[in-house]
Design a protein around this motif. Structure first.
Motif, short mmCIF file in Angstrom:
data_model
loop_
_atom_site.label_atom_id
_atom_site.label_comp_id
_atom_site.label_asym_id
_atom_site.label_seq_id
_atom_site.Cartn_x
_atom_site.Cartn_y
_atom_site.Cartn_z
N ILE A 272 0.85 -1.19 0.00
CA ILE A 272 0.00 0.00 0.00
C ILE A 272 0.88 1.24 0.00
N LEU A 273 1.88 1.26 0.85
CA LEU A 273 2.78 2.41 0.94
C LEU A 273 3.46 2.67 -0.40
N ASN A 274 4.02 1.65 -1.00
CA ASN A 274 4.77 1.84 -2.24
C ASN A 274 3.89 2.04 -3.46
N ALA A 275 2.73 1.42 -3.52
CA ALA A 275 1.90 1.49 -4.72
C ALA A 275 1.01 2.73 -4.75
N MET A 276 0.47 3.11 -3.59
CA MET A 276 -0.49 4.21 -3.61
C MET A 276 -0.32 5.18 -2.46
N GLY A 277 0.78 5.10 -1.73
CA GLY A 277 0.97 5.94 -0.55
C GLY A 277 0.87 7.43 -0.80
N ARG A 278 1.63 7.91 -1.77
CA ARG A 278 1.62 9.35 -2.08
C ARG A 278 0.26 9.80 -2.59
N SER A 279 -0.31 9.04 -3.49
CA SER A 279 -1.61 9.38 -4.06
C SER A 279 -2.68 9.41 -2.98
N PHE A 280 -2.70 8.37 -2.14
CA PHE A 280 -3.68 8.25 -1.06
C PHE A 280 -3.56 9.43 -0.11
N SER A 281 -2.34 9.68 0.36
CA SER A 281 -2.10 10.75 1.32
C SER A 281 -2.49 12.11 0.74
N SER A 282 -2.08 12.36 -0.48
CA SER A 282 -2.38 13.64 -1.12
C SER A 282 -3.87 13.85 -1.32
N ALA A 283 -4.56 12.82 -1.76
CA ALA A 283 -6.00 12.94 -2.01
C ALA A 283 -6.77 13.21 -0.71
N ILE A 284 -6.43 12.51 0.34
CA ILE A 284 -7.13 12.73 1.61
C ILE A 284 -6.80 14.12 2.16
N ARG A 285 -5.57 14.55 2.04
CA ARG A 285 -5.19 15.89 2.51
C ARG A 285 -5.96 16.97 1.76
N LYS A 286 -6.14 16.81 0.46
CA LYS A 286 -6.91 17.77 -0.34
C LYS A 286 -8.39 17.75 0.07
N SER A 287 -8.87 16.61 0.56
CA SER A 287 -10.27 16.45 0.94
C SER A 287 -10.55 16.85 2.38
N GLY A 288 -9.52 17.18 3.13
CA GLY A 288 -9.68 17.47 4.55
C GLY A 288 -10.80 18.46 4.87
N PRO A 289 -10.82 19.64 4.24
CA PRO A 289 -11.90 20.59 4.54
C PRO A 289 -13.29 20.05 4.19
N TYR A 290 -13.39 19.29 3.12
CA TYR A 290 -14.67 18.71 2.74
C TYR A 290 -15.11 17.67 3.77
N ILE A 291 -14.18 16.85 4.21
CA ILE A 291 -14.51 15.83 5.22
C ILE A 291 -14.95 16.50 6.52
N GLU A 292 -14.27 17.58 6.90
CA GLU A 292 -14.66 18.33 8.10
C GLU A 292 -16.07 18.91 7.94
N ASP A 293 -16.37 19.43 6.75
CA ASP A 293 -17.70 19.96 6.48
C ASP A 293 -18.75 18.86 6.58
N GLN A 294 -18.45 17.68 6.06
CA GLN A 294 -19.37 16.55 6.16
C GLN A 294 -19.57 16.13 7.61
N ALA A 295 -18.50 16.21 8.40
CA ALA A 295 -18.62 15.88 9.82
C ALA A 295 -19.59 16.83 10.52
N ALA A 296 -19.50 18.10 10.19
CA ALA A 296 -20.39 19.09 10.79
C ALA A 296 -21.85 18.84 10.36
N LEU A 297 -22.04 18.47 9.10
CA LEU A 297 -23.40 18.22 8.61
C LEU A 297 -24.00 16.94 9.18
N ARG A 298 -23.18 15.90 9.29
CA ARG A 298 -23.67 14.58 9.69
C ARG A 298 -23.72 14.39 11.20
N GLY A 299 -22.90 15.13 11.92
CA GLY A 299 -22.83 14.96 13.37
C GLY A 299 -21.81 13.91 13.79
N PHE A 300 -21.09 13.35 12.86
CA PHE A 300 -19.99 12.43 13.15
C PHE A 300 -18.96 12.58 12.04
N ARG A 301 -17.74 12.20 12.34
CA ARG A 301 -16.66 12.36 11.36
C ARG A 301 -16.58 11.13 10.47
#
Length: 177
Positions: free
Chosen positions: A102-131
Motif C-alpha cells: 500500500i505504501l509503495n503502490a499508492m501511498g503518495r496518491s492516497f495521502s495527497s487525495a485525503i489531505r486535499k479532501s480534509g476541509p470537505y470531510i470536516e464539512d461533512q462531519a459538521a453536517l452529519r454529526g460524526f466524522r
C-alpha cells in the motif's frame, strides 16, 4: 441424555467457533497479496479515479461555504473514492493487506487525495454529526509520515544494468524523491 452427548453438544460449537476465528484471523501472504490486488483494482477503477480527480481539481478551489457548487455526479464520485479509501484503511488496520505494498503502490496518491479532501470531510462531519472516513484520514497521516521520514524513500531505487568488460555490472540509480 448421556453425559457424552452433552459433552459433544457443548464442545462442538466451541470447537467450530475456535476454528472459524482461527481461520479468519490467519492470513497468508498470498491472501494479503490477493487482498491488495483487489483493493488496488478498486482504487484504480474509473469511479474512484473520477473522485480523486474531484479531490485534486475541484476541492482546492472551493471553501466550505461553496461546497454546494459541486454537482451531484461530482459528489457521488467523491464519496465513492472516499469509501474505497476507507475500505483500504480498514484492510490496513486489520492486517489483511501487505502494508508495504500500500505504501509503495499508492501511498503518495492516497495521502495527497485525503489531505486535499480534509476541509470537505470536516464539512461533512459538521453536517452529519460524526466524522466520516476517520480511518482513511488516519492512514493518510501515517502514510505521509512514512513517506516524509528522513532517509526513507517510498520506492526502492531501480537498478540499472550495463555491460562492462568481462561481465555485467548493476548499480542503483537515484529514483524519484
Amino acid at each position: 441424555m448421556s453425559s457424552a452427548s452433552i459433552y459433544v453438544a457443548v464442545l462442538s460449537p466451541v470447537v467450530s467457533l475456535c476454528v472459524a476465528v482461527w481461520g479468519f484471523r490467519r492470513t497468508t501472504r498470498a491472501d494479503r497479496l490477493k487482498m491488495f490486488l483487489d483493493l488496488q483494482e478498486r482504487y484504480l477503477a474509473s469511479a474512484a479515479r473520477a473522485g480523486r480527480r474531484v479531490m485534486h481539481r475541484r476541492l482546492p478551489d472551493l471553501k466550505p461555504e461553496t461546497f454546494d457548487q459541486l454537482t451531484e455526479a461530482e459528489r457521488g464520485d467523491l464519496h465513492h473514492a472516499l469509501a474505497v479509501m476507507e475500505t483500504i484503511a480498514i484492510a490496513w488496520d486489520a492486517g489483511h493487506v501487505e502494508q508495504s505494498m500500500i505504501l509503495n503502490a499508492m501511498g503518495r496518491s492516497f495521502s495527497s487525495a485525503i489531505r486535499k479532501s480534509g476541509p470537505y470531510i470536516e464539512d461533512q462531519a459538521a453536517l452529519r454529526g460524526f466524522r466520516p472516513y476517520q480511518r482513511a484520514c488516519r492512514l493518510a497521516d501515517e502514510l505521509h509520515r512514512a513517506i516524509e521520514a528522513p532517509g526513507r524513500t517510498a520506492r526502492k531505487a531501480p537498478r540499472q544494468v550495463r555491460a562492462v568488460q568481462g561481465g555485467v555490472e548493476a548499480q542503483e540509480v537515484s529514483g524519484r524523491g
